[in-house]
Design a protein around this motif. Structure first.
Motif, PDB file in Angstrom:
ATOM      1  N   GLU A  41      -0.499 -13.513 -12.478  1.00 25.36           N
ATOM      2  CA  GLU A  41      -0.824 -12.423 -11.571  1.00 25.36           C
ATOM      3  C   GLU A  41      -1.968 -12.774 -10.628  1.00 25.36           C
ATOM      4  OE1 GLU A  41      -1.998  -7.780 -11.412  1.00 25.36           O
ATOM      5  OE2 GLU A  41      -3.104  -9.211 -12.620  1.00 25.36           O
ATOM      6  N   SER A  42      -2.817 -13.681 -11.035  1.00 31.22           N
ATOM      7  CA  SER A  42      -3.940 -14.055 -10.180  1.00 31.22           C
ATOM      8  C   SER A  42      -3.552 -15.036  -9.084  1.00 31.22           C
ATOM      9  CB  SER A  42      -5.069 -14.651 -11.022  1.00 31.22           C
ATOM     10  OG  SER A  42      -4.683 -15.915 -11.527  1.00 31.22           O
ATOM     11  N   MET A  43      -2.334 -15.545  -9.130  1.00 31.37           N
ATOM     12  CA  MET A  43      -1.862 -16.487  -8.112  1.00 31.37           C
ATOM     13  C   MET A  43      -1.677 -15.749  -6.780  1.00 31.37           C
ATOM     14  SD  MET A  43      -1.278 -19.431  -9.523  1.00 31.37           S
ATOM     15  CE  MET A  43      -0.969 -20.223 -11.065  1.00 31.37           C
ATOM     16  N   PRO A  44      -1.920 -16.417  -5.677  1.00 29.74           N
ATOM     17  CA  PRO A  44      -1.803 -15.763  -4.361  1.00 29.74           C
ATOM     18  C   PRO A  44      -0.434 -15.133  -4.094  1.00 29.74           C
ATOM     19  CG  PRO A  44      -2.907 -17.868  -4.148  1.00 29.74           C
ATOM     20  CD  PRO A  44      -2.438 -17.773  -5.572  1.00 29.74           C
ATOM     21  N   PHE A  45       0.654 -15.786  -4.528  1.00 23.11           N
ATOM     22  CA  PHE A  45       1.982 -15.221  -4.262  1.00 23.11           C
ATOM     23  C   PHE A  45       2.182 -13.898  -4.985  1.00 23.11           C
ATOM     24  CE2 PHE A  45       2.711 -17.694  -8.091  1.00 23.11           C
ATOM     25  CZ  PHE A  45       3.550 -16.875  -8.840  1.00 23.11           C
ATOM     26  N   ALA A  46       1.598 -13.772  -6.175  1.00 25.60           N
ATOM     27  CA  ALA A  46       1.746 -12.525  -6.936  1.00 25.60           C
ATOM     28  C   ALA A  46       0.856 -11.421  -6.366  1.00 25.60           C
ATOM     29  CB  ALA A  46       1.405 -12.763  -8.401  1.00 25.60           C
ATOM     30  N   ARG A  47      -0.311 -11.763  -5.920  1.00 22.30           N
ATOM     31  CA  ARG A  47      -1.245 -10.780  -5.364  1.00 22.30           C
ATOM     32  C   ARG A  47      -0.826 -10.317  -3.973  1.00 22.30           C
ATOM     33  NH1 ARG A  47      -4.429  -8.068  -8.104  1.00 22.30           N
ATOM     34  NH2 ARG A  47      -5.358  -9.061  -9.871  1.00 22.30           N
ATOM     35  N   GLY A  48      -0.088 -11.122  -3.281  1.00 25.95           N
ATOM     36  CA  GLY A  48       0.287 -10.810  -1.900  1.00 25.95           C
ATOM     37  C   GLY A  48       1.624 -10.122  -1.795  1.00 25.95           C
ATOM     38  N   THR A  49       2.628 -10.881  -1.455  1.00 29.85           N
ATOM     39  CA  THR A  49       3.951 -10.351  -1.134  1.00 29.85           C
ATOM     40  C   THR A  49       4.589  -9.588  -2.287  1.00 29.85           C
ATOM     41  OG1 THR A  49       4.241 -12.238   0.330  1.00 29.85           O
ATOM     42  CG2 THR A  49       6.208 -10.987  -0.228  1.00 29.85           C
ATOM     43  N   ILE A  50       4.533 -10.149  -3.481  1.00 32.85           N
ATOM     44  CA  ILE A  50       5.199  -9.501  -4.620  1.00 32.85           C
ATOM     45  C   ILE A  50       4.552  -8.159  -4.924  1.00 32.85           C
ATOM     46  CG2 ILE A  50       5.661  -9.679  -7.094  1.00 32.85           C
ATOM     47  CD1 ILE A  50       6.003 -12.710  -6.673  1.00 32.85           C
ATOM     48  N   ARG A  51       3.229  -8.140  -5.034  1.00 34.73           N
ATOM     49  CA  ARG A  51       2.527  -6.888  -5.365  1.00 34.73           C
ATOM     50  C   ARG A  51       2.745  -5.849  -4.273  1.00 34.73           C
ATOM     51  NH1 ARG A  51      -1.000  -4.614  -9.461  1.00 34.73           N
ATOM     52  NH2 ARG A  51      -0.815  -6.679 -10.325  1.00 34.73           N
ATOM     53  N   THR A  52       2.661  -6.261  -3.019  1.00 29.39           N
ATOM     54  CA  THR A  52       2.871  -5.325  -1.909  1.00 29.39           C
ATOM     55  C   THR A  52       4.273  -4.740  -1.952  1.00 29.39           C
ATOM     56  OG1 THR A  52       1.267  -6.493  -0.544  1.00 29.39           O
ATOM     57  CG2 THR A  52       2.845  -5.087   0.609  1.00 29.39           C
ATOM     58  N   SER A  53       5.276  -5.562  -2.229  1.00 27.07           N
ATOM     59  CA  SER A  53       6.663  -5.072  -2.326  1.00 27.07           C
ATOM     60  C   SER A  53       6.812  -4.055  -3.441  1.00 27.07           C
ATOM     61  CB  SER A  53       7.622  -6.238  -2.560  1.00 27.07           C
ATOM     62  OG  SER A  53       7.597  -7.108  -1.474  1.00 27.07           O
ATOM     63  N   ILE A  54       6.182  -4.318  -4.569  1.00 22.52           N
ATOM     64  CA  ILE A  54       6.252  -3.383  -5.696  1.00 22.52           C
ATOM     65  C   ILE A  54       5.589  -2.050  -5.322  1.00 22.52           C
ATOM     66  CG2 ILE A  54       5.403  -2.945  -8.044  1.00 22.52           C
ATOM     67  CD1 ILE A  54       5.815  -5.999  -8.533  1.00 22.52           C
ATOM     68  N   LEU A  55       4.426  -2.123  -4.717  1.00 24.25           N
ATOM     69  CA  LEU A  55       3.709  -0.899  -4.334  1.00 24.25           C
ATOM     70  C   LEU A  55       4.499  -0.085  -3.304  1.00 24.25           C
ATOM     71  CD1 LEU A  55       0.081  -2.348  -4.109  1.00 24.25           C
ATOM     72  CD2 LEU A  55       1.040  -0.937  -5.946  1.00 24.25           C
ATOM     73  N   GLU A  56       5.110  -0.757  -2.349  1.00 28.69           N
ATOM     74  CA  GLU A  56       5.932  -0.057  -1.349  1.00 28.69           C
ATOM     75  C   GLU A  56       7.154   0.582  -1.995  1.00 28.69           C
ATOM     76  OE1 GLU A  56       6.619  -3.075   1.615  1.00 28.69           O
ATOM     77  OE2 GLU A  56       4.660  -2.727   2.566  1.00 28.69           O
ATOM     78  N   HIS A  57       7.767  -0.105  -2.957  1.00 27.59           N
ATOM     79  CA  HIS A  57       8.925   0.456  -3.659  1.00 27.59           C
ATOM     80  C   HIS A  57       8.517   1.703  -4.445  1.00 27.59           C
ATOM     81  CE1 HIS A  57      12.674   0.694  -5.834  1.00 27.59           C
ATOM     82  NE2 HIS A  57      11.981   0.735  -6.961  1.00 27.59           N
ATOM     83  N   ILE A  58       7.379   1.640  -5.125  1.00 24.51           N
ATOM     84  CA  ILE A  58       6.893   2.802  -5.880  1.00 24.51           C
ATOM     85  C   ILE A  58       6.628   3.978  -4.937  1.00 24.51           C
ATOM     86  CG2 ILE A  58       4.947   3.669  -7.254  1.00 24.51           C
ATOM     87  CD1 ILE A  58       4.835   0.812  -8.497  1.00 24.51           C
ATOM     88  N   ALA A  59       6.052   3.698  -3.775  1.00 24.59           N
ATOM     89  CA  ALA A  59       5.797   4.760  -2.790  1.00 24.59           C
ATOM     90  C   ALA A  59       7.119   5.398  -2.355  1.00 24.59           C
ATOM     91  CB  ALA A  59       5.035   4.205  -1.590  1.00 24.59           C
TER      92      ALA A  59
END
Length: 188
Positions: A41-59
């Motif tokens: 989770e601390s990797m840049p790919f997880a903190r960036g695109t993946i996390r943002t996609s998850i947050l947008e989906h939840i919204a």
């Protein structure tokens, strides 16, 4: 003082580890799995695109639920907006950490893997559904009881989410260990 030939009282480290190995193994595996999750989770790919996609989906899912309840919401990225209120879904409001802990608990439990699969799938879905309910209730409270928002958000829902995560794991464990045959060589 121990005299020759007298048995030792108490147990040594080796005996303690042998007697408690299943529990220790589970704790070590649980901590290793969580460590692996937080490492990824601390990797840049997880903190960036993946996390943002998850947050947008939840919204988006939360907005659909709110619209079903009669609120006129729309989503822009991670922000849910209505004529009366808006809320941004941020890291920590995504149920990822409790889900990771739940999955680590399931995987660390000493039962057959075939019993872990439904636990992971159903438990993960339940935690994410509970998270949508949490967001909807917080939105409702933000509109109708704004002074209570902080308390409900940070005190009540966080504690409830921890309790619900542990409760789901305990329910799954009771189901998974039901009718589980113990090997005949295990001493009780």
């Amino acid at each position: 003082i121990l005299r020759r030939g007298e048995p030792r009282r108490g147990r040594g480290t080796r005996e303690f580890l042998a007697a408690n190995w299943p529990i220790l193994r589970g704790v070590i595996l649980f901590l290793a799995l969580l460590g692996g999750f937080y490492g990824l989770e601390s990797m840049p790919f997880a903190r960036g695109t993946i996390r943002t996609s998850i947050l947008e989906h939840i919204a988006k899912v939360s907005s659909v639920a709110l619209n079903t309840l009669g609120y006129q919401t729309h989503v822009s990225g991670k922000v849910i907006t209505s004529p009366n209120y808006s809320v941004e879904i941020v890291s920590g409001c995504d149920a990822i950490d409790p889900t990771a802990a739940y999955i680590a608990g399931v995987l660390a439990t000493p039962v057959a893997f075939r019993r872990k699969i439904p636990g992971i799938l159903i438990g993960t879905a339940a935690l994410h559904l509970i998270n949508i309910v949490r967001i909807v209730t917080l939105f409702y409270i933000g509109i109708h009881f704004p002074s209570a928002f902080e308390i409900v958000h940070f005190d009540i829902w966080q504690a409830a989410f921890v309790a619900l995560t542990i409760g789901l794991w305990v329910l799954w464990m009771q189901w998974a260990m039901r009718n589980t045959e113990q090997p005949s060589h295990v001493a009780t």
